[in-house]
Structure formats: C-alpha cells, structure tokens
Design a protein around this motif. Structure first.
Motif, PDB file in Angstrom:
ATOM      1  N   ALA A  54      -4.420 -16.417  -1.669  1.00 10.09           N
ATOM      2  CA  ALA A  54      -2.987 -16.403  -0.962  1.00 10.09           C
ATOM      3  C   ALA A  54      -3.871 -17.100   0.121  1.00 10.09           C
ATOM      4  CB  ALA A  54      -1.842 -15.732  -0.213  1.00 10.09           C
ATOM      5  N   SER A  55      -5.426 -16.632   0.965  1.00 12.96           N
ATOM      6  CA  SER A  55      -5.240 -17.102   1.775  1.00 12.96           C
ATOM      7  C   SER A  55      -6.185 -18.374   1.219  1.00 12.96           C
ATOM      8  CB  SER A  55      -7.335 -16.051   2.400  1.00 12.96           C
ATOM      9  OG  SER A  55      -5.858 -14.775   2.825  1.00 12.96           O
ATOM     10  N   GLY A  56      -6.766 -17.955   0.112  1.00 12.11           N
ATOM     11  CA  GLY A  56      -7.700 -19.711  -0.615  1.00 12.11           C
ATOM     12  C   GLY A  56      -6.823 -20.852  -0.009  1.00 12.11           C
ATOM     13  N   LEU A  57      -5.528 -20.396  -0.198  1.00  8.80           N
ATOM     14  CA  LEU A  57      -4.713 -21.858  -0.289  1.00  8.80           C
ATOM     15  C   LEU A  57      -4.436 -22.030   0.963  1.00  8.80           C
ATOM     16  CD1 LEU A  57      -2.461 -23.693  -1.691  1.00  8.80           C
ATOM     17  CD2 LEU A  57      -0.754 -21.903  -1.925  1.00  8.80           C
ATOM     18  N   SER A  58      -4.182 -21.089   1.980  1.00  9.41           N
ATOM     19  CA  SER A  58      -3.597 -21.056   3.486  1.00  9.41           C
ATOM     20  C   SER A  58      -4.619 -22.184   3.937  1.00  9.41           C
ATOM     21  CB  SER A  58      -3.446 -19.717   3.903  1.00  9.41           C
ATOM     22  OG  SER A  58      -2.445 -19.569   3.767  1.00  9.41           O
TER      23      SER A  58
ATOM     24  N   SER B 139      17.676 -15.570  -5.726  1.00  8.36           N
ATOM     25  CA  SER B 139      18.196 -14.364  -5.102  1.00  8.36           C
ATOM     26  C   SER B 139      17.293 -13.750  -4.364  1.00  8.36           C
ATOM     27  CB  SER B 139      18.621 -12.617  -6.143  1.00  8.36           C
ATOM     28  OG  SER B 139      17.742 -12.871  -6.668  1.00  8.36           O
ATOM     29  N   THR B 140      17.121 -13.613  -3.114  1.00  4.84           N
ATOM     30  CA  THR B 140      16.027 -12.608  -2.293  1.00  4.84           C
ATOM     31  C   THR B 140      15.210 -11.853  -3.132  1.00  4.84           C
ATOM     32  OG1 THR B 140      17.810 -12.708  -0.315  1.00  4.84           O
ATOM     33  CG2 THR B 140      15.220 -11.303   0.039  1.00  4.84           C
ATOM     34  N   LYS B 141      15.823 -10.836  -4.462  1.00  3.22           N
ATOM     35  CA  LYS B 141      14.556 -10.056  -4.593  1.00  3.22           C
ATOM     36  C   LYS B 141      14.024 -10.584  -5.825  1.00  3.22           C
ATOM     37  CE  LYS B 141      14.992  -5.752  -4.438  1.00  3.22           C
ATOM     38  NZ  LYS B 141      14.799  -4.465  -4.081  1.00  3.22           N
ATOM     39  N   SER B 142      13.846 -12.246  -6.256  1.00  2.00           N
ATOM     40  CA  SER B 142      13.360 -12.556  -7.801  1.00  2.00           C
ATOM     41  C   SER B 142      12.318 -13.146  -6.424  1.00  2.00           C
ATOM     42  CB  SER B 142      14.016 -13.804  -8.487  1.00  2.00           C
ATOM     43  OG  SER B 142      15.034 -14.295  -7.397  1.00  2.00           O
ATOM     44  N   VAL B 143      12.087 -13.773  -5.371  1.00  2.00           N
ATOM     45  CA  VAL B 143      10.997 -14.965  -4.851  1.00  2.00           C
ATOM     46  C   VAL B 143      10.204 -14.018  -4.813  1.00  2.00           C
ATOM     47  CG1 VAL B 143      10.477 -15.941  -2.722  1.00  2.00           C
ATOM     48  CG2 VAL B 143      13.311 -15.442  -3.455  1.00  2.00           C
ATOM     49  N   GLY B 144       9.733 -13.224  -4.864  1.00  2.00           N
ATOM     50  CA  GLY B 144       8.239 -12.387  -4.525  1.00  2.00           C
ATOM     51  C   GLY B 144       7.703 -12.828  -6.274  1.00  2.00           C
ATOM     52  N   THR B 145       8.658 -12.781  -7.371  1.00  2.00           N
ATOM     53  CA  THR B 145       7.797 -13.073  -8.231  1.00  2.00           C
ATOM     54  C   THR B 145       8.017 -14.608  -8.858  1.00  2.00           C
ATOM     55  OG1 THR B 145       9.441 -11.103  -9.640  1.00  2.00           O
ATOM     56  CG2 THR B 145       8.362 -12.704 -11.079  1.00  2.00           C
ATOM     57  N   LEU B 146       8.717 -14.893  -8.326  1.00  2.00           N
ATOM     58  CA  LEU B 146       8.676 -16.476  -8.094  1.00  2.00           C
ATOM     59  C   LEU B 146       7.158 -16.888  -6.719  1.00  2.00           C
ATOM     60  CD1 LEU B 146      11.768 -17.763  -7.391  1.00  2.00           C
ATOM     61  CD2 LEU B 146      11.226 -18.055  -9.834  1.00  2.00           C
ATOM     62  N   ILE B 147       7.015 -16.273  -6.060  1.00  2.00           N
ATOM     63  CA  ILE B 147       5.468 -16.832  -5.153  1.00  2.00           C
ATOM     64  C   ILE B 147       5.129 -16.609  -5.975  1.00  2.00           C
ATOM     65  CG2 ILE B 147       4.661 -15.845  -3.255  1.00  2.00           C
ATOM     66  CD1 ILE B 147       7.614 -15.249  -1.696  1.00  2.00           C
ATOM     67  N   ALA B 148       4.504 -14.660  -6.923  1.00  2.00           N
ATOM     68  CA  ALA B 148       3.535 -14.368  -7.311  1.00  2.00           C
ATOM     69  C   ALA B 148       3.086 -16.197  -8.279  1.00  2.00           C
ATOM     70  CB  ALA B 148       3.594 -13.447  -7.869  1.00  2.00           C
ATOM     71  N   ARG B 149       4.241 -16.191  -9.313  1.00  2.00           N
ATOM     72  CA  ARG B 149       3.746 -17.028 -10.341  1.00  2.00           C
ATOM     73  C   ARG B 149       3.077 -18.602 -10.320  1.00  2.00           C
ATOM     74  NH1 ARG B 149       9.392 -15.785 -13.440  1.00  2.00           N
ATOM     75  NH2 ARG B 149       8.781 -13.234 -14.346  1.00  2.00           N
ATOM     76  N   ALA B 150       3.996 -18.557  -9.105  1.00  4.07           N
ATOM     77  CA  ALA B 150       3.085 -20.481  -7.932  1.00  4.07           C
ATOM     78  C   ALA B 150       2.096 -20.157  -7.559  1.00  4.07           C
ATOM     79  CB  ALA B 150       4.740 -20.263  -6.876  1.00  4.07           C
ATOM     80  N   LEU B 151       1.549 -19.508  -7.199  1.00  2.00           N
ATOM     81  CA  LEU B 151       0.243 -18.492  -6.525  1.00  2.00           C
ATOM     82  C   LEU B 151      -0.203 -18.718  -7.094  1.00  2.00           C
ATOM     83  CD1 LEU B 151      -0.336 -18.878  -3.935  1.00  2.00           C
ATOM     84  CD2 LEU B 151      -0.500 -15.725  -3.776  1.00  2.00           C
ATOM     85  N   ASN B 152      -0.092 -18.252  -8.500  1.00  7.06           N
ATOM     86  CA  ASN B 152      -0.797 -18.418  -9.655  1.00  7.06           C
ATOM     87  C   ASN B 152      -1.457 -19.877 -10.617  1.00  7.06           C
ATOM     88  OD1 ASN B 152      -2.745 -16.900 -11.970  1.00  7.06           O
ATOM     89  ND2 ASN B 152      -0.502 -17.073 -12.916  1.00  7.06           N
TER      90      ASN B 152
END
Lengths: 255, 166
Positions: A54-58, B139-152
């Motif tokens: 996340a920091s790297g992306l930022s 849903s709000t609950k699923s956003v964490g998972t979506l962020i993790a996947r997108a970040l990955n």
C-alpha cells in the motif's frame, strides 16, 4: 468476520487485515485481530506485506501527480455559479407571490381559480409524483408520464435502492434487449417517487404503501443489485441473458 | 453553500484522483469542473456526503466520456502547461525518468479493472469502506477483501513485492 475469528481457519484473511489496517472493523473484531496478530507470525508477515504494498502504491501514485491550475478553477467556479434569479427557491417564491397577488386582486382570475380548483389540485399531485433526476445521471429522458422514468444506466453494476418494505406490493425487474432502464409505479399509490442515482435507481416509498414497481433493464448489465431498508437482498449477474425477477416487497429479506 | 470554499477544500483531491483514474490531466480537470458545475446547479439534498458525491459524479462523468462543449470552451483560454507536483523544474534526465515512471504506473493501472482502480484510488483519498462500498455497489464488509485483491494485483503489475498475497 472471517473464519479465523470463529476458529475454523488458522490464519486471518487479507480482507480482515485490510479492514484492520484501515480501521474499518468494529471494536470486537479489532480486538480479536490484534490478539491473533500477537500470536501468529504468518499473519503479522502478511500484514506487513500489505502495508508495504500500500505504501509503495501511494509513493508511485504521488510521483505521477500533476499540479491543478488553481487560478482557473476559481474562475470557473464564479463562472458557473447560478445567478440569484436562477435559484429554484426564488423562482418558486416569485410564482407564489404573483399567484396570490392575482388571485386576490383580479376578480376574473379569482372566479377562474374557484372553477378550476379541482383540476389544479390534480395537476399539483401529479407534479409531486413526477420522477426526480439526480445530478449524477447524465442521460435522463423526459418522463413519459407521472410515475414513470427512462434513462441510460451509467454503470455496469446497477443498484435498485428501495427505501423501505411496504404493507404489500412487489417489484418486477425484467432484463431484456434494451439500452435504457425504464421504471414505473403502478397499483395503489401514495407518495412514491423514482429518483435516478449515479449508480442506479432509488424507489422512495413508505411502509404504508401498496404500490407495485415495474422495471426493465438492459441485459448487458454485469450485475443487478437490489437493496431494501439498507440491506442487499438480491445480487444477480445478468450475463447477457433475458431474465425476470419478482421481489415481494412485503416479505422478509433474503439471506 | 460557498462554492469557492468547496473548491478550495475538494478540488485538489478530486483532480488528483481523476488524474490517477484517467491518466489525462486535461480530462481530469474537465471532469472535475463538470462535477463542480453540477454541484452549483443542482446540489445533492444530503450534503453530509458531499465529498463522496463529488467524486462519484466526477467518476461517472469520466465513465460517460462526457465533455460539455460550452464549459470546455471556457477552460481552454486559461490552460497552462502542466507541472508535475514533485519538482517544478526537473533536469531533462530526471524529467525523462519521471515520464517513464509515470507511464509505467499508468500502464499498470490500466490493466486493473475499473472497479479495482476505483477502489484503490478512493482508498488513497481516504474514503471509508462504507463510502467505497456505495461507489462500487457492494457491501461494506466485502470492501476489505476487494482492496486486498486489487492491491495484490497492483503490486504484481508494479513489481512492488514478490510475495504473493493470494
């Protein structure tokens, strides 16, 4: 909360870690995650990887930023601010003053109003039920009639938000080979309203309502979501197929 | 509603978000202007979520490829050369490197789905999971998972880390 907190899995999921990192989990979940992280080196490592990514992306995103041109944005703000005479409330106030003035001072107008009072009330009631467009919608058509609306959806995921469950009534959503969303209010109606949102359509209704709603949506939409009382009650991928769904607005939410 | 005050508060962040989303500063500025113009003309009833509303409207403007000819004419007059934020007057070598880096990030973002890109960029702007959920229809609950996947996915495309987040 995922399995690990319920002790079915040995490790936290990435979604739990992101929620923890972003402060998006509730107090109880936060405490459980912290306890798990204290005991689990694998999850601590995964959290540090997520944090580092996340920091790297930022950092990379900041490197590609440009400076906005502040002078011209302020100029544009002045340019597009509505003039006082354009503001809706002033127009409404002016019309009311004019109308009251005419009705009370000009005898023929007063007589005409008395004769037409019933028709005027019907017109006002229809106007109150006319669809409302949201500024996020760029493709709103002129309503065909009160209580109906058609517009081009702007997202692949289409959300239908129903304010509340009703005493009775249902909503029928048909996916078909069309390029516009059309919606109408039918049956015993009260003060229901259709509002176009940036991501879908809101049905404003009341608990005492018994209205039915008919919607047709393009089958090219990727996903149809229905939310009632703030809870998602249906998710349906359309996959380009014709489809019809009927939702009982008086029933309990689906699991 | 003090429009100039709202400009000062939100325009820079909105422009930054849109530039990252589109890769085109001119288009970003155009879309930001359009969003503020709509705010001036027809503000939302609920001004408690004004910032999220602005970002959502601007995102839709970009998505629609909307460009208002009348407004665009007004913008052309005062357009200046764009200045990267990091260094207003870089040497030619640094400028080339920066352009290469920008192109690299741009290519990576373009390979993400629109939803992944929106989720990551909204998170960068500090939006809550609930606001992100509303913007992408989940849903709000699923956003964490979506962020993790997108970040990955982004990390792999940008070679941020060799460790796989699954």
């Amino acid at each position: 909360m995922t399995d690990v907190v319920e002790h079915h899995s040995p490790h936290l999921e990435d979604g739990d870690l992101v929620r923890h990192l972003d402060g998006a989990s509730d107090h109880a979940e936060q405490a459980l995650v912290e306890q798990h992280l204290h005991d689990c080196a694998v999850c601590r490592n995964r959290l540090s990887v997520i944090r580092r990514n996340a920091s790297g992306l930022s950092a990379l995103l900041q490197a590609m930023d440009y400076e906005p041109s502040a002078d011209f944005t302020l100029r544009s703000a002045r340019l597009y601010r509505p003039a006082p005479w354009q503001r809706t409330w002033m127009r409404v106030a002016a019309l009311i003053v004019l109308g009251v003035g005419l009705a009370t001072t000009v005898r023929p107008v007063r007589a005409w109003l008395a004769d037409r009072w019933h028709d005027i009330r019907v017109l006002v009631e229809r106007n109150e039920r006319a669809p409302v467009s949201h500024p996020g919608s760029t493709a709103l058509d002129t309503p065909a009639s009160p209580g109906t609306i058609t517009f081009v959806p702007t997202t692949d995921v289409f959300l239908i938000q129903v304010t509340t469950r009703q005493e009775q009534g249902s909503m029928t959503v048909r996916a078909a080979e069309v390029d516009r969303v059309s919606a109408s209010i039918e049956g015993p109606t009260r003060d229901e309203n259709l509002v176009v949102l940036p991501t879908g359509l809101r049905i404003q209704n009341g608990r005492a309502s018994g209205a039915n709603y008919r919607l047709t949506v393009p089958r090219t939409l990727a996903l149809l979501l229905v939310e009632i009382d703030g809870a998602i009650v249906m998710r349906r991928p359309l996959r380009g197929q014709d489809d019809t769904v009927e939702i009982d607005l008086a029933s309990r939410p689906l699991p | 509603m003090d429009l100039e005050q709202l400009f000062r508060e939100h325009h820079a962040a909105l422009f930054r978000y849109l530039t990252r989303l589109t890769g085109e500063p001119d288009l970003a500025e155009d879309a930001a202007q359009e969003a503020f113009a709509r705010l001036a003309e027809r503000p939302p009833r609920d001004d408690g979520h004004l910032r999220a509303w602005l970002f959502q409207v601007a995102t839709n403007v970009v998505r629609d490829g909307h460009r208002s000819g009348r407004r665009r004419l007004a913008l052309v007059e005062e357009r200046r050369d764009r200045v990267p934020m990091a260094d207003p007057s870089p040497s030619p070598d640094v400028a080339v490197e920066r352009e290469e880096l920008r192109a690299h990030v741009r290519r990576a973002l373009e390979q993400l789905s629109e939803r992944d890109r929106t989720i990551l960029l909204m998170r960068e702007e500090g939006f809550s999971h609930a606001e992100i959920a509303r913007a992408v229809g989940t849903s709000t609950k699923s956003v964490g998972t979506l962020i993790a996947r997108a970040l990955n996915r982004a990390a792999k495309l940008l070679n941020l880390d060799r460790e796989d987040l699954a």
